[in-house]
Scaffold this motif. Structure first.
Motif, PDB file in Angstrom:
ATOM      1  N   ALA A   1       0.821  -1.215   0.000  1.00 47.69           N
ATOM      2  CA  ALA A   1       0.000   0.000   0.000  1.00 47.69           C
ATOM      3  C   ALA A   1       0.852   1.262   0.000  1.00 47.69           C
ATOM      4  O   ALA A   1       0.489   2.259  -0.625  1.00 47.69           O
ATOM      5  CB  ALA A   1      -0.915   0.001   1.228  1.00 47.69           C
ATOM      6  N   ILE A   2       1.992   1.236   0.682  1.00 49.72           N
ATOM      7  CA  ILE A   2       2.791   2.463   0.746  1.00 49.72           C
ATOM      8  C   ILE A   2       3.532   2.710  -0.566  1.00 49.72           C
ATOM      9  O   ILE A   2       4.076   3.795  -0.770  1.00 49.72           O
ATOM     10  CB  ILE A   2       3.781   2.475   1.933  1.00 49.72           C
ATOM     11  CG1 ILE A   2       4.862   1.407   1.760  1.00 49.72           C
ATOM     12  CG2 ILE A   2       3.054   2.282   3.245  1.00 49.72           C
ATOM     13  CD1 ILE A   2       6.023   1.608   2.730  1.00 49.72           C
TER      14      ILE A   2
ATOM     15  N   GLN B   1       0.419  -3.198   4.106  1.00 50.74           N
ATOM     16  CA  GLN B   1       1.269  -2.000   4.114  1.00 50.74           C
ATOM     17  C   GLN B   1       2.515  -2.158   3.233  1.00 50.74           C
ATOM     18  O   GLN B   1       2.830  -1.271   2.454  1.00 50.74           O
ATOM     19  CB  GLN B   1       1.652  -1.643   5.558  1.00 50.74           C
ATOM     20  CG  GLN B   1       2.348  -0.285   5.687  1.00 50.74           C
ATOM     21  CD  GLN B   1       2.196   0.328   7.073  1.00 50.74           C
ATOM     22  OE1 GLN B   1       1.300  -0.032   7.831  1.00 50.74           O
ATOM     23  NE2 GLN B   1       3.059   1.263   7.415  1.00 50.74           N
TER      24      GLN B   1
ATOM     25  N   GLN C   1       2.977   8.088  -4.159  1.00 50.54           N
ATOM     26  CA  GLN C   1       3.599   7.266  -3.130  1.00 50.54           C
ATOM     27  C   GLN C   1       5.106   7.175  -3.312  1.00 50.54           C
ATOM     28  O   GLN C   1       5.858   7.222  -2.353  1.00 50.54           O
ATOM     29  CB  GLN C   1       3.035   5.842  -3.181  1.00 50.54           C
ATOM     30  CG  GLN C   1       1.555   5.716  -2.928  1.00 50.54           C
ATOM     31  CD  GLN C   1       1.134   6.274  -1.607  1.00 50.54           C
ATOM     32  OE1 GLN C   1       0.377   7.240  -1.531  1.00 50.54           O
ATOM     33  NE2 GLN C   1       1.625   5.717  -0.524  1.00 50.54           N
TER      34      GLN C   1
ATOM     35  N   CYS D   1      -2.144   3.963  10.258  1.00 42.48           N
ATOM     36  CA  CYS D   1      -0.758   3.738   9.788  1.00 42.48           C
ATOM     37  C   CYS D   1      -0.571   4.337   8.397  1.00 42.48           C
ATOM     38  O   CYS D   1       0.426   5.004   8.122  1.00 42.48           O
ATOM     39  CB  CYS D   1      -0.428   2.248   9.730  1.00 42.48           C
ATOM     40  SG  CYS D   1      -0.837   1.305  11.210  1.00 42.48           S
ATOM     41  N   LEU D   2      -1.531   4.077   7.500  1.00 40.69           N
ATOM     42  CA  LEU D   2      -1.382   4.552   6.127  1.00 40.69           C
ATOM     43  C   LEU D   2      -1.583   6.065   6.040  1.00 40.69           C
ATOM     44  O   LEU D   2      -0.931   6.735   5.244  1.00 40.69           O
ATOM     45  CB  LEU D   2      -2.344   3.820   5.190  1.00 40.69           C
ATOM     46  CG  LEU D   2      -2.021   2.334   4.968  1.00 40.69           C
ATOM     47  CD1 LEU D   2      -2.998   1.731   3.962  1.00 40.69           C
ATOM     48  CD2 LEU D   2      -0.593   2.130   4.477  1.00 40.69           C
TER      49      LEU D   2
ATOM     50  N   THR E   1       1.648   7.639   6.937  1.00 44.83           N
ATOM     51  CA  THR E   1       2.592   7.541   5.810  1.00 44.83           C
ATOM     52  C   THR E   1       2.325   8.644   4.798  1.00 44.83           C
ATOM     53  O   THR E   1       3.253   9.271   4.283  1.00 44.83           O
ATOM     54  CB  THR E   1       2.466   6.166   5.119  1.00 44.83           C
ATOM     55  OG1 THR E   1       2.666   5.143   6.091  1.00 44.83           O
ATOM     56  CG2 THR E   1       3.489   6.016   4.005  1.00 44.83           C
ATOM     57  N   GLN E   2       1.040   8.899   4.525  1.00 46.23           N
ATOM     58  CA  GLN E   2       0.697   9.924   3.545  1.00 46.23           C
ATOM     59  C   GLN E   2       1.066  11.318   4.035  1.00 46.23           C
ATOM     60  O   GLN E   2       1.547  12.147   3.268  1.00 46.23           O
ATOM     61  CB  GLN E   2      -0.808   9.912   3.261  1.00 46.23           C
ATOM     62  CG  GLN E   2      -1.351   8.631   2.696  1.00 46.23           C
ATOM     63  CD  GLN E   2      -0.707   8.232   1.401  1.00 46.23           C
ATOM     64  OE1 GLN E   2      -0.067   7.200   1.299  1.00 46.23           O
ATOM     65  NE2 GLN E   2      -0.841   9.069   0.403  1.00 46.23           N
TER      66      GLN E   2
END
Lengths: 370, 370
Positions: free
Chosen positions: A275-276, A316, A353, B348-349, B352-353
């Motif tokens: 996902a990242i 993730q 990303q 968590c995501l 990250t963003q």
């Protein structure tokens, strides 16, 4: 013997085929013909890739945020539309920008028009954001009274009113040129109807600005648009392949992902790439989510997508490549440490990303997110 | 009168309630009791927030990538497990790290064990990655023969074999403590069975490492685990609320988003806050996707989630807040430029963003992604 590009890759890496991207740019310029092209730069987000457009004569661009406008203004772009409903909390930043470049803004309420005026963004031109049926946001195409009230506010506040702007986002749900162009036609016809009503009410002459990659790629007749704002076409992606807007050879980016585990007994390969790296955007194919199309390295690029295989689940950092029996012979030889090249479902978000590109000759290209 | 936190926000901003995060850390340390806690730092990804754990006596951590291990090693952490199947393409970087900190790695194939040995990562300890039924990746719990082959390779190559490691990811699909703890129990029992088989085959003594936020938050009996690796609990999120692992008051992060457009006739509010801010992770509630829970600013924090409202759709920069009639009175007064605070589906995501936090006192806290 020189070192191959693929030998140098240690972790998920966004590969970019410059020649294909430049071809995509040229093809859409040709398709636009006499209609003004204002490509959306949110797909590539890169000053250097911007110069590839400039090489082909593009001088006007679309962006999706004030930050993106600032970044491209700093890299010499002087005519920029922020195709997102103006955020009045950023009015001071917008006003500063409007003093340095020719700025286009979107408004869809009297309140926003007045707030922008109070903040002194008046050198900017306004577009009315119109909803032609996708129902994300905008003034409804069939309510000229309401649209007229916003046009009236723009006039009262002294803004140049440029025209009507829409995103025919529903072409993404289509499959094939007929359906894409039918939806495009419906969208521009609705805009044209609203334009005539507002022209008749004395707010004209108004222009029509539309833009999406499927119609710019597939429709022979893009009139009566005055301006086109597609963006994704520079790279395309697996979703655009599904729509039929491009072939796999036209997709200019792929995420190279190391294999970290194998589960052949259930037709799965685990990739380092989650996902990242991809974002979690997907499209449906029957009952299956598709986060990307699976290709294998081939020479110094990637080969055709392997039929019967897809990137089918993400967490993730993990990507799960799932394959049917027909793909087994192509994928059987994969071992930990091998690379798979995935054409992402949605290239714009994957670029966001990954933050930078590696070209097929190994050159690093930066984006505004680094 | 001092300026409120909310007055200073111009664009999507990740708010962090430090006191709540510190309470969450203390609560999970208490829940772990005598079991060793090795919290997963992929949730917060921040050197400074790491010190909040250190303040409570935590000395061992889990990360999800080599880069994250390097970042936290540079910030003084000396005992780090990379809880992701070792990527042999990064073997040189892993070997360098293994020379500076006490490193734990995951392997699930003989081939990977041998490749790591060739690269000289031998000061690192190995864990066998075990699949206890979630079927993301790992050696199947009910195949001790295959697991034994990897254990044998580890011994042959001279690696310390620490134990069996699993992620009981299926607790995320549960709702309520009974179901979460039943799934946790099944997972650790399966690990324990495999441990006994490998101990009997002479590979012991082996430890059991598990970790997920729902079970660490809800289950009174976490034995026979030797080590726990939850991560999300430091912030929690809307998904953990749905599982029942926390209440809304325990959620320590919210994304403050400006309102840019209103469509009350169809029960929608358009927010500046989209895929590039939240990620596109969602969970289902009946037929509806939920990307986040909707709260309004309340004093210097956010209030309770508004019943009948959810962040229901995202595009690159737009978020669509959809509400039912019951929420109309709470949301009716919203105007362009107002702020909504969204508890994200997956914190968590979102972290990250967003790349950095703003605490409720306005302090900026960095992450490794800046």
């Amino acid at each position: 013997m020189h070192e191959s590009l693929f030998d140098t890759i240690e972790q998920p890496t966004l590969l970019l085929d410059e020649e294909t991207a430049r071809q995509n740019i040229r093809r859409v310029i040709q398709a636009a013909g006499a209609i003004r092209l204002r490509p959306h730069f949110k797909t590539h987000q890169s000053a250097e890739i911007g110069t590839w457009f400039r090489d082909e004569g593009v001088t006007r661009i679309t962006v999706s945020s004030v930050e993106m406008a600032r970044y491209f203004a700093a890299h010499g772009w002087e005519d920029i539309t922020i195709a997102f409903p103006a955020n009045v909390r950023q009015a001071a930043a917008i006003a500063a920008l409007a003093g340095t470049v020719q700025l286009g803004l979107l408004a869809e309420s009297v309140e926003t028009v007045r707030a922008l005026a109070r903040a002194g963004v008046r050198p900017a031109a306004l577009w009315l954001k119109v909803d032609t049926g996708a129902h994300r946001t905008g003034l409804l195409w069939d309510d000229p009274t309401k649209a007229g009230r916003v046009a009236e506010a723009a006039r009262a506040e002294g803004f140049p009113l440029r025209g009507l702007l829409a995103h025919a986002g529903n072409t993404y749900g289509a499959v094939g040129a007929d359906e894409v162009c039918r939806r495009y036609r419906e969208s521009v016809d609705r805009l044209d109807g609203l334009r005539r009503a507002l022209d008749a009410a004395g707010y004209g002459p108004l222009q029509i600005s539309v833009g999406d990659t499927p119609s710019a790629s597939l429709c022979a007749d893009l009139t009566p648009a005055d301006e086109l704002r597609p963006g994704n076409f520079v790279f395309y992606d697996a979703k655009q392949m599904q729509v039929g807007a491009c072939g796999w050879q036209d997709v200019a980016v792929a995420l190279a992902c190391p294999v970290v585990a194998l589960h052949p007994e259930r037709g799965e390969v685990v990739l380092y790439g989650g996902a990242i790296h991809f974002s979690t955007d997907f499209f449906m194919e029957g009952e299956q989510r598709v986060y990307g199309r699976v290709c294998l390295p081939h020479g110094e690029r990637w080969g055709a997508p392997v039929p019967g295989a897809a990137l089918a689940a993400l967490s993730q950092e993990h990507g799960i490549l799932r394959f049917q029996a027909e793909a087994a012979s192509a994928l059987r030889a994969l071992r930990p440490g091998d690379l798979v090249c995935v054409l992402p479902a949605h290239s714009c978000l994957t670029v966001t990303q990954m933050k930078y590109y590696r070209t097929l000759t190994g050159r690093r290209i930066s984006t505004m997110n680094e």
